[in-house]
Design an enzyme around this catalytic site. Sequence first.
Site, mmCIF file in Angstrom:
data_model
loop_
_atom_site.group_PDB
_atom_site.id
_atom_site.type_symbol
_atom_site.label_atom_id
_atom_site.label_comp_id
_atom_site.label_asym_id
_atom_site.label_seq_id
_atom_site.Cartn_x
_atom_site.Cartn_y
_atom_site.Cartn_z
ATOM 1 N N LYS A 146 1.479 -1.240 -0.173
ATOM 2 C CA LYS A 146 0.244 0.101 0.071
ATOM 3 C C LYS A 146 1.138 1.251 0.000
ATOM 4 O O LYS A 146 1.150 1.571 1.344
ATOM 5 C CB LYS A 146 -0.541 -0.096 1.899
HETATM 6 N N1 PMP Z 1 -7.776 -1.877 -2.810
HETATM 7 C C1 PMP Z 1 -7.083 -1.029 -2.845
HETATM 8 C C2 PMP Z 1 -6.592 -0.053 -4.364
HETATM 9 C C3 PMP Z 1 -7.429 0.068 -1.945
HETATM 10 O O1 PMP Z 1 -6.388 1.466 -1.182
HETATM 11 C C4 PMP Z 1 -7.380 -0.641 -0.692
HETATM 12 C C5 PMP Z 1 -7.986 0.731 1.468
HETATM 13 N N2 PMP Z 1 -6.988 0.355 1.837
HETATM 14 C C6 PMP Z 1 -8.622 -1.477 -1.337
HETATM 15 C C7 PMP Z 1 -8.309 -2.150 -2.064
HETATM 16 C C8 PMP Z 1 -9.432 -2.258 0.373
HETATM 17 O O2 PMP Z 1 -8.555 -2.768 1.197
HETATM 18 P P1 PMP Z 1 -8.660 -2.577 3.214
HETATM 19 O O3 PMP Z 1 -9.860 -3.465 3.184
HETATM 20 O O4 PMP Z 1 -7.886 -3.818 3.845
HETATM 21 O O5 PMP Z 1 -9.199 -0.886 3.696
#
Ligand code: PMP
Length: 297
Positions: A146
């Site tokens: 991320k």
């Molecule tokens: N994909 C992307 C590109 C994101 O930015 C997010 C948000 N964090 C998610 C998926 C979903 O991840 P999470 O459920 O861990 O927030």
Amino acid sequence: MDGKFVNWPEAKIHVLTHALHYGTGVFEGIRAYPSEGNLWVFRLQDHMARLFNSAKVYRLKCNFTADELCDATLELLRKNKIQATTYIRPIVYASHLDVRLDILKGSSSVAICAFPMEKLFEREGLNVCVSSWRRIDDSSTPPLAKACGNYINSILAKIEASSNGFDDAILLDRNGAVSEGSGENIFIVKSGELATPPLTCSILPGITRETVMTVAQDLGIRVEERAISRAELYTSDEVFFTGTAAEIEPILTIDGRTVSDSRAGPITRRLVDLYGRIVRGKEPKYVRWVTSVYGKT
Ligand code: PMP
């Protein structure tokens, strides 16, 4: 910021900070929910573990342990006496002031911000498009991390979606298979079963995605991680996004094709309902996922 509590107006960094120019940071998005006089942070340790995995990919040093960041998050919420639905944003970033690309000799910093945030989207149920931009790829900037810079890709998709009147976009991976939303993972429902793209389709391993997979399986709903084609999206019984900020968000139309009669389908509604209870510590079966901010669990 780097171990100190700083008031909002003073939470500033220098304009030559490496991460501002090159996206050299990694971050998390975490939510906390109020319920029964307490505040509950959802999957705090899992988010911090993902932060450290993201940092590892870019060899960004974090000067604190994951446990220390978890404790600092709880202290930050307590210090601000936060009682509302909250978004928490930890970030580890290259903080040295240099235009050279090499970060191995540079310094890194860490900050955690928390602020009230209710729904991410203005409406309940989204009209989305398939983006003409492709999702970034493991061979260039791994979506598994991320990383701040990754979001330039999401933002191109988002600009295209909003300028064409859509709420959000779905990106395809380099092979043309469905990948994920601009900031959300995606699920389809077909004949009572769930399917979601696997990690090999250029997705972020979402914590909400993993939550939904676990909960659905516990409900006896079959969940498959498999490649999904664009046309399969159009012909699904239900489609929804998952994400910390987005939570579980029904998709009502895709490229102008109606999904599930333009309202959230039964499986989506059931999961939305249960998710709302789980994140507020109201489901004994899943209390392991919530951390109490004020007092004992
Ligand atoms: N994909 C992307 C590109 C994101 O930015 C997010 C948000 N964090 C998610 C998926 C979903 O991840 P999470 O459920 O861990 O927030």
